[in-house]
Design an enzyme around this catalytic site. Structure first.
Site, PDB file in Angstrom:
ATOM      1  N   CYS A   2       0.855  -1.179   0.000  1.00  0.00           N
ATOM      2  CA  CYS A   2       0.000   0.000   0.000  1.00  0.00           C
ATOM      3  C   CYS A   2       0.895   1.234   0.000  1.00  0.00           C
ATOM      4  O   CYS A   2       2.120   1.135   0.112  1.00  0.00           O
ATOM      5  CB  CYS A   2      -0.905   0.021   1.230  1.00  0.00           C
ATOM      6  SG  CYS A   2      -2.068  -1.349   1.333  1.00  0.00           S
ATOM      7  N   ASN A  76       0.982   0.345   5.842  1.00  0.00           N
ATOM      8  CA  ASN A  76       1.422  -0.381   4.652  1.00  0.00           C
ATOM      9  C   ASN A  76       2.108  -1.653   5.113  1.00  0.00           C
ATOM     10  O   ASN A  76       3.081  -1.586   5.872  1.00  0.00           O
ATOM     11  CB  ASN A  76       2.400   0.487   3.844  1.00  0.00           C
ATOM     12  CG  ASN A  76       3.133  -0.315   2.769  1.00  0.00           C
ATOM     13  OD1 ASN A  76       2.588  -1.259   2.202  1.00  0.00           O
ATOM     14  ND2 ASN A  76       4.374   0.051   2.504  1.00  0.00           N
ATOM     15  N   ASP A 101      -6.021  -6.991   9.576  1.00  0.00           N
ATOM     16  CA  ASP A 101      -4.872  -6.769  10.451  1.00  0.00           C
ATOM     17  C   ASP A 101      -4.693  -5.290  10.751  1.00  0.00           C
ATOM     18  O   ASP A 101      -4.070  -4.923  11.752  1.00  0.00           O
ATOM     19  CB  ASP A 101      -3.594  -7.382   9.866  1.00  0.00           C
ATOM     20  CG  ASP A 101      -3.281  -6.908   8.454  1.00  0.00           C
ATOM     21  OD1 ASP A 101      -4.161  -6.310   7.803  1.00  0.00           O
ATOM     22  OD2 ASP A 101      -2.148  -7.142   7.990  1.00  0.00           O
TER      23      ASP A 101
END
Length: 337
Positions: A2, A76, A101
Site C-alpha cells: 500500500c 502499509n 490486520d
C-alpha cells in the site's frame, strides 16, 4: 503493498489538494482504494492508497479511525500474527468490526502504545496520529521491507512511502545530495537514514519516530537490534531440523490472505525452499512465477525454475522478458525515485 502519506503542520495549513497529490503519486502501490483524512483544525492529515490483501471489504479501508476518534492510522504491510494479537486484545476488552490486520494494529497501539511494535511479526510501515496529544508516531519493520521517507522543517513534518510522494508537495526542494549520490554509485543504494535528496530522510529499519507537534520536537529511536547470539553449535542434523521448523513457520504464516498467493520462483535455493514449504500447507497447487530471459543462457533461470515447479507440482507461469531500449529508462528512474 500500500502507499501511505501525511502532513503534520502546527500552524494548521494542511491542504486537501496537497494530500491528494501526495497520495496519488503513490498510485501504483495501491490500486484498490484511495482516501484521506484531515483534522478539523487542519493541523494534521493522513492519506492512503490500498492494495487489499486481508479483509477486502470497504470497512477495512484507511485511514482508519478509532471508535472514540482519538487515533487515526495509515498502514502499509501485513501483520502475520494479527490473529493471535486479536485474541489477546479481545480478551482485554477490545471489540473488532472487521477481520483486518489494520484494525488489530490500531487496537494494539491503543492498548500497548509505542511498545506494540515489539509484538508485531510482519512487514510494515505505519503512522498513528493522536488527536488529543497531537503526537505522530511512525514505525518501520525490523528488516526495512517497507519503505518510509520523511521531511521535517520549521513546524511541519511530512512523510510518504516513497520519495515521489514527498516531492508532490508544492515547493518541495530537489537538490541532489553529493554523499548520497556517491553511496549510490558505490553500493547501488543509499543506506540507513540517508536520502538521495538534501533535506529528506528515511526512517531506518527497526526504528520508531515520535513527533510532538505542540513542541515541534522530533525523536527517532531504535526499538529492535539484531541479537548478538553465540555461534551455532551442535549436531548438524539437529540444527538443520531447527532451521526447517523456522522456515516452515515463516512461510505458513505468510500464506494467510483473502486473495490468491504466488511464489516468485527462480529455481535457486531460497525460492525453492519457499516453494517447498508453501506446497506443504497449500490446499491447491501453489502458483509459481518465473521471468525468463530467452537467448541469454547466463542469466536465464527458467530451466531451473521448471525443474522445481515440476517436482512440487505447482501451477507454473513463465513470463518472457522482451528486449527494451533506452526509452524505458525514465520510467525505471521514476520507479527508483
Amino acid at each position: 503493498m500500500c502507499g501511505i502519506a501525511g502532513v503534520i503542520a502546527g500552524d494548521g495549513r494542511v491542504e486537501h489538494a496537497t494530500l491528494e497529490a501526495m497520495r496519488d503519486a503513490l498510485r501504483p502501490r495501491g490500486p484498490d482504494a484511495a482516501a484521506l483524512w484531515v483534522a478539523e483544525d487542519r493541523r494534521a492529515g493522513l492519506a492512503h492508497r490500498r492494495l487489499a490483501i486481508i479483509d477486502l471489504s470497504a470497512a477495512a479501508d484507511q485511514p482508519m479511525i478509532s471508535a472514540d476518534g482519538r487515533h487515526v492510522l495509515v498502514f502499509n504491510g501485513e501483520i502475520y500474527n494479527y490473529r493471535d494479537l486479536a485474541r489477546e486484545l479481545a480478551a482485554a476488552g477490545h471489540a473488532f468490526r472487521t477481520s483486518s490486520d489494520t484494525e488489530v494494529l490500531l487496537a494494539a497501539y491503543r492498548h500497548w502504545g509505542e511498545d506494540c511494535v515489539g509484538r508485531l511479526e510482519g512487514m510494515f510501515a505505519f503512522a498513528v496520529w493522536d488527536t488529543a496529544a497531537r503526537v505522530l508516531v511512525l514505525a518501520r519493520d525490523r528488516a526495512g521491507e517497507k519503505p518510509l521517507h520523511y521531511r521535517a522543517r520549521g513546524g511541519v513534518l511530512s512523510f510518504a512511502s516513497e520519495l515521489k510522494g514527498l516531492l508532490a508537495e508544492p515547493g518541495a526542494p530537489r537538490r541532489l545530495g553529493a554523499a548520497a549520490f556517491d553511496a549510490y554509485l558505490a553500493y547501488g543504494a543509499v543506506a540507513h537514514s540517508g536520502s538521495m535528496l538534501v533535506g529528506y530522510a528515511k526512517l531506518p529499519p527497526g526504528h520508531l519516530l515520535r513527533y510532538d507537534a505542540e513542541q515541534d520536537r522530533l525523536q527517532v529511536r531504535p526499538y529492535w537490534a539484531l541479537p548478538a547470539g553465540p555461534p551455532a553449535a551442535g549436531d548438524p542434523e539437529e540444527l538443520a531440523g531447527r532451521l526447517e521448523e523456522r522456515l516452515d513457520a515463516a512461510v505458513r504464516r505468510q500464506l494467510v490472505a483473502d486473495v490468491p498467493i504466488g511464489v516468485l520462483l527462480s529455481g535457486g535455493i531460497d525460492s525453492s525452499l519457499v516453494t517447498a514449504m508453501a506446497a506443504r500447507h497449500a490446499t491447491a497447487p501453489v502458483k509459481t512465477f518465473n521471468v525468463s530471459f530467452r537467448g541469454h543462457a547466463g542469466f536465464d533461470e527458467a530451466p531451473h525454475a521448471r525443474l522445481v515447479a515440476g517436482h512440487f507440482g505447482t501451477e507454473h507461469h513463465e513470463l518472457v522478458a522482451e528486449p527494451a531500449g533506452v526509452a524505458v529508462l525514465p520510467e525505471v528512474a521514476a520507479c527508483f525515485d
